[in-house]
Design a protein around this motif. Sequence first.
Motif, PDB file in Angstrom:
ATOM      1  N   MET A  41       0.824  -1.208   0.000  1.00  0.00           N
ATOM      2  CA  MET A  41       0.000   0.000   0.000  1.00  0.00           C
ATOM      3  C   MET A  41       0.860   1.261   0.000  1.00  0.00           C
ATOM      4  SD  MET A  41      -3.218  -0.291  -0.395  1.00  0.00           S
ATOM      5  CE  MET A  41      -3.780   1.317   0.103  1.00  0.00           C
ATOM      6  N   ALA A  42       1.996   1.224   0.682  1.00  0.00           N
ATOM      7  CA  ALA A  42       2.913   2.374   0.674  1.00  0.00           C
ATOM      8  C   ALA A  42       3.388   2.641  -0.749  1.00  0.00           C
ATOM      9  CB  ALA A  42       4.097   2.124   1.601  1.00  0.00           C
ATOM     10  N   GLN A  43       3.750   1.583  -1.462  1.00  0.00           N
ATOM     11  CA  GLN A  43       4.196   1.746  -2.850  1.00  0.00           C
ATOM     12  C   GLN A  43       3.069   2.308  -3.712  1.00  0.00           C
ATOM     13  OE1 GLN A  43       7.492   1.005  -4.270  1.00  0.00           O
ATOM     14  NE2 GLN A  43       6.463   2.453  -5.625  1.00  0.00           N
ATOM     15  N   LEU A  71       9.314   5.499  12.259  1.00  0.00           N
ATOM     16  CA  LEU A  71       8.374   4.409  12.524  1.00  0.00           C
ATOM     17  C   LEU A  71       8.685   3.201  11.650  1.00  0.00           C
ATOM     18  CD1 LEU A  71       5.848   3.618  14.147  1.00  0.00           C
ATOM     19  CD2 LEU A  71       4.489   4.524  12.259  1.00  0.00           C
ATOM     20  N   ILE A  72       9.021   3.455  10.398  1.00  0.00           N
ATOM     21  CA  ILE A  72       9.368   2.368   9.475  1.00  0.00           C
ATOM     22  C   ILE A  72      10.644   1.663   9.932  1.00  0.00           C
ATOM     23  CG2 ILE A  72      10.152   1.899   7.114  1.00  0.00           C
ATOM     24  CD1 ILE A  72       8.058   4.119   6.303  1.00  0.00           C
ATOM     25  N   ILE A  73      11.606   2.430  10.417  1.00  0.00           N
ATOM     26  CA  ILE A  73      12.827   1.829  10.954  1.00  0.00           C
ATOM     27  C   ILE A  73      12.487   0.976  12.173  1.00  0.00           C
ATOM     28  CG2 ILE A  73      15.037   2.332  12.090  1.00  0.00           C
ATOM     29  CD1 ILE A  73      15.177   4.845  10.231  1.00  0.00           C
ATOM     30  N   CYS A  74      11.594   1.467  13.017  1.00  0.00           N
ATOM     31  CA  CYS A  74      11.187   0.706  14.212  1.00  0.00           C
ATOM     32  C   CYS A  74      10.501  -0.606  13.850  1.00  0.00           C
ATOM     33  CB  CYS A  74      10.253   1.541  15.087  1.00  0.00           C
ATOM     34  SG  CYS A  74      11.075   2.903  15.913  1.00  0.00           S
ATOM     35  N   HIS A  75       9.940  -0.666  12.660  1.00  0.00           N
ATOM     36  CA  HIS A  75       9.291  -1.894  12.202  1.00  0.00           C
ATOM     37  C   HIS A  75      10.249  -2.769  11.405  1.00  0.00           C
ATOM     38  CE1 HIS A  75       5.078   0.095  12.488  1.00  0.00           C
ATOM     39  NE2 HIS A  75       5.624  -0.125  13.650  1.00  0.00           N
ATOM     40  N   ASN A  76      11.471  -2.259  11.230  1.00  0.00           N
ATOM     41  CA  ASN A  76      12.510  -3.033  10.537  1.00  0.00           C
ATOM     42  C   ASN A  76      12.091  -3.384   9.111  1.00  0.00           C
ATOM     43  OD1 ASN A  76      15.082  -3.506  11.338  1.00  0.00           O
ATOM     44  ND2 ASN A  76      14.682  -5.477  12.276  1.00  0.00           N
ATOM     45  N   ASN A  77      11.364  -2.485   8.470  1.00  0.00           N
ATOM     46  CA  ASN A  77      10.832  -2.766   7.144  1.00  0.00           C
ATOM     47  C   ASN A  77      11.750  -2.170   6.078  1.00  0.00           C
ATOM     48  OD1 ASN A  77       9.325  -2.941   4.765  1.00  0.00           O
ATOM     49  ND2 ASN A  77       7.399  -2.841   5.890  1.00  0.00           N
ATOM     50  N   PHE A  81      11.300   1.208   3.725  1.00  0.00           N
ATOM     51  CA  PHE A  81      12.348   2.213   3.886  1.00  0.00           C
ATOM     52  C   PHE A  81      12.883   2.621   2.516  1.00  0.00           C
ATOM     53  CE2 PHE A  81      16.764   3.515   4.497  1.00  0.00           C
ATOM     54  CZ  PHE A  81      16.630   4.465   5.488  1.00  0.00           C
ATOM     55  N   LYS A  82      13.156   1.640   1.655  1.00  0.00           N
ATOM     56  CA  LYS A  82      13.659   1.925   0.303  1.00  0.00           C
ATOM     57  C   LYS A  82      12.641   2.708  -0.519  1.00  0.00           C
ATOM     58  CE  LYS A  82      16.690  -2.106  -0.192  1.00  0.00           C
ATOM     59  NZ  LYS A  82      16.858  -3.382  -0.930  1.00  0.00           N
ATOM     60  N   VAL A  83      11.374   2.319  -0.440  1.00  0.00           N
ATOM     61  CA  VAL A  83      10.309   3.005  -1.179  1.00  0.00           C
ATOM     62  C   VAL A  83      10.262   4.479  -0.783  1.00  0.00           C
ATOM     63  CG1 VAL A  83       7.783   3.216  -1.382  1.00  0.00           C
ATOM     64  CG2 VAL A  83       8.872   0.979  -1.609  1.00  0.00           C
ATOM     65  N   LYS A  86      13.452   6.523  -1.782  1.00  0.00           N
ATOM     66  CA  LYS A  86      13.410   6.856  -3.211  1.00  0.00           C
ATOM     67  C   LYS A  86      12.515   8.078  -3.432  1.00  0.00           C
ATOM     68  CE  LYS A  86      12.353   5.005  -7.736  1.00  0.00           C
ATOM     69  NZ  LYS A  86      11.477   4.164  -8.485  1.00  0.00           N
ATOM     70  N   TYR A  87      11.355   8.099  -2.792  1.00  0.00           N
ATOM     71  CA  TYR A  87      10.445   9.233  -2.919  1.00  0.00           C
ATOM     72  C   TYR A  87      11.082  10.517  -2.374  1.00  0.00           C
ATOM     73  CZ  TYR A  87       6.422  12.279  -2.406  1.00  0.00           C
ATOM     74  OH  TYR A  87       5.570  13.353  -2.478  1.00  0.00           O
ATOM     75  N   PHE A  88      11.700  10.428  -1.198  1.00  0.00           N
ATOM     76  CA  PHE A  88      12.379  11.585  -0.610  1.00  0.00           C
ATOM     77  C   PHE A  88      13.413  12.143  -1.575  1.00  0.00           C
ATOM     78  CE2 PHE A  88      11.172  10.046   3.716  1.00  0.00           C
ATOM     79  CZ  PHE A  88      10.783  11.243   4.279  1.00  0.00           C
ATOM     80  N   LEU A  89      14.274  11.280  -2.080  1.00  0.00           N
ATOM     81  CA  LEU A  89      15.376  11.716  -2.926  1.00  0.00           C
ATOM     82  C   LEU A  89      14.897  12.272  -4.260  1.00  0.00           C
ATOM     83  CD1 LEU A  89      17.868   8.804  -2.167  1.00  0.00           C
ATOM     84  CD2 LEU A  89      17.908  11.129  -1.235  1.00  0.00           C
TER      85      LEU A  89
END
Length: 160
Positions: A41-43, A71-77, A81-83, A86-89
């Motif tokens: 869903m994030a993608q 939060l994504i880091i806390c979920h170890n996902n 994180f990559k998705v 990529k959007y940030f950059l």
Amino acid sequence: MVKLLIDYVYRNKIILKLNDTDWLEEIYPLLYIAINNNTEMAQFLIDYVTKNKMRIKLNDNSYTNCTLISLIICHNNLEMFKVLMKYFLENGIELIIDENDIEKEISENNYAIKNHLKNITKINYEILKLINLYRNKNQIKVIFSDNSYFLKHIIQILKE
């Protein structure tokens, strides 16, 4: 299920209000998706905002006292994180990762999610490598905690 939703939104030219919060919980859609650890869903949302030239909240911490990326880091996902990276950059959005937020989120553990970390030392090593890579390229800012686990691992990464 996600594919059906995507098709329906595009077919009916629906404009999603991705920065609006739910009236009850004051939570915006991408944060809800991150809380539920749903990479697919994030993608979809990232693709949707990119196609529709929209901007979404990413550094807001009003609901969880933790940013979306923390939060994504806390979920170890790693994949989510990559998705988001990529959007940030691609959109020139300044990203700040505050290790203090991550430590606080882990210690409070507000979410009953199976992948939510119990300890900062369990963060996926690949996520730490990416954080270091983007930090070295000045693409993200990292705020280290006083007794920084991130910094210890970045030094380890540099030795490799």
